[in-house]
Motif scaffolding. Structure first.
Motif, PDB file in Angstrom:
ATOM      1  N   TYR A 104       2.349  -1.556  -5.287  1.00  0.00           N
ATOM      2  CA  TYR A 104       2.372  -2.265  -4.007  1.00  0.00           C
ATOM      3  C   TYR A 104       3.769  -2.806  -3.700  1.00  0.00           C
ATOM      4  N   ALA A 123      -0.103  -0.757   7.835  1.00  0.00           N
ATOM      5  CA  ALA A 123      -1.512  -1.000   7.538  1.00  0.00           C
ATOM      6  C   ALA A 123      -1.843  -0.597   6.107  1.00  0.00           C
ATOM      7  N   GLU A 124      -1.102   0.372   5.574  1.00  0.00           N
ATOM      8  CA  GLU A 124      -1.351   0.807   4.203  1.00  0.00           C
ATOM      9  C   GLU A 124      -1.051  -0.309   3.206  1.00  0.00           C
ATOM     10  N   SER A 127      -3.958  -2.549   3.091  1.00  0.00           N
ATOM     11  CA  SER A 127      -5.064  -1.869   2.418  1.00  0.00           C
ATOM     12  C   SER A 127      -4.867  -1.874   0.899  1.00  0.00           C
ATOM     13  N   ARG A 128      -3.646  -1.666   0.458  1.00  0.00           N
ATOM     14  CA  ARG A 128      -3.356  -1.708  -0.983  1.00  0.00           C
ATOM     15  C   ARG A 128      -3.667  -3.085  -1.554  1.00  0.00           C
ATOM     16  N   GLU A 130      -5.768  -5.337  -0.355  1.00  0.00           N
ATOM     17  CA  GLU A 130      -7.208  -5.574  -0.349  1.00  0.00           C
ATOM     18  C   GLU A 130      -7.888  -4.825  -1.487  1.00  0.00           C
ATOM     19  N   THR A 131      -7.418  -3.627  -1.773  1.00  0.00           N
ATOM     20  CA  THR A 131      -7.969  -2.870  -2.898  1.00  0.00           C
ATOM     21  C   THR A 131      -7.732  -3.599  -4.215  1.00  0.00           C
ATOM     22  N   SER A 161      -1.386 -12.625  -0.186  1.00  0.00           N
ATOM     23  CA  SER A 161      -1.852 -12.198   1.138  1.00  0.00           C
ATOM     24  C   SER A 161      -1.354 -13.146   2.223  1.00  0.00           C
TER      25      SER A 161
END
Length: 255
Positions: A104, A123-124, A127-128, A130-131, A161
């Motif tokens: 990340y 956005a990726e 997403s990383r 959140e994963t 975050s």
């Protein structure tokens, strides 16, 4: 915009009305010389207005860039703390979290940072993150130390975050609308004001005007250069995240 136009028109109307009224009343004397009280008053006020606008155009982006730089270090520190906490988790879950975190941060440095020049984040990247949070929350741990480490990871990912959201806000930050055009307009007026007042400088008297014009032009260029946090002369680089990647190398691997 309409209010601005009306305010300008009203101010001009006040000057025209005052000139007409005082002429009809026969009050005062004609002021026709370039260095008269009218030109002197207008010149000083125009200079003050330019300095005020110029100061705002410099200070606002400067402080924004400085705050954004501090926020990147806070975000990278949250990533390092998360990496440390993940090292306390049992393998293979802890090592997987560490690898995801390393990926990340590397993604932020190499892929996401160039996008921030246009005022947006990928956005990726979200997403990383959140994963990573989902995987940490789903880990099953049995002893107290591991449970404590898991709780720390979740808390630090939450901080990470929040720092990411702040970075997104910093990427969208711009100076107040119209500030740069107003700086340019007031600078041009200050330059041509002696000619507007009726003066006709020649020879050596042009030298200070030329120097002033050059410096004002450089000042306006500077305000444009620092107008965006991640794509200007004061642009914030990914140094904090690059340092985090280096820090990861000395942190023990999970398990």
């Amino acid at each position: 915009m309409l209010v601005c136009v009306l305010a300008v028109a009203a101010a001009i109307g006040v000057v025209a009305g005052a000139a007409f009224l005082f002429r009809r009343l026969g009050s005062g004397t004609d002021d026709l010389v370039p260095d008269g009280p009218s030109a002197g008053h207008a010149g000083s006020m125009l200079s003050s207005l330019f300095l005020l606008v110029f100061a705002i155009a410099i200070v606002v982006p400067w402080t924004t860039a400085d705050a954004a730089r501090q926020n990147t270090y806070a975000e990278s520190q949250a990533a390092v703390e998360t990496y440390w906490s993940a090292a306390r988790l049992p393998a293979p879950g802890g090592s997987q979290l560490q690898q995801q975190l390393r990926d990340y941060v590397g993604f932020v440095v190499h892929k996401e940072w160039p996008l921030m020049a246009s005022g947006r984040l990928s956005a990726e990247g979200a997403s990383r993150l959140e994963t990573l949070r989902t995987q940490a929350a789903a880990m099953i741990v049995n002893d107290d130390d591991a449970r404590s480490a898991k709780a720390d990871v979740l808390d630090e990912v939450r901080d990470l975050s929040a720092a990411r959201r702040q970075r997104a806000a910093d990427a969208r930050a711009t100076p107040p609308a119209g500030l740069l055009p107003l700086t340019i307009v007031t600078g041009l007026i200050v330059i041509v004001f002696p000619f507007m007042a009726g003066a006709r400088p020649r020879g050596k008297t042009l030298v200070p005007l030329v120097v002033m014009a050059g410096l004002l032009g450089f000042g306006v260029f500077l305000t444009w250069q620092i107008s965006h946090v991640f794509s200007s002369g004061l642009s914030v680089g990914p140094d904090a995240f690059s340092a985090a990647l280096t820090e990861f190398q000395r942190i023990p691997w999970s398990g």
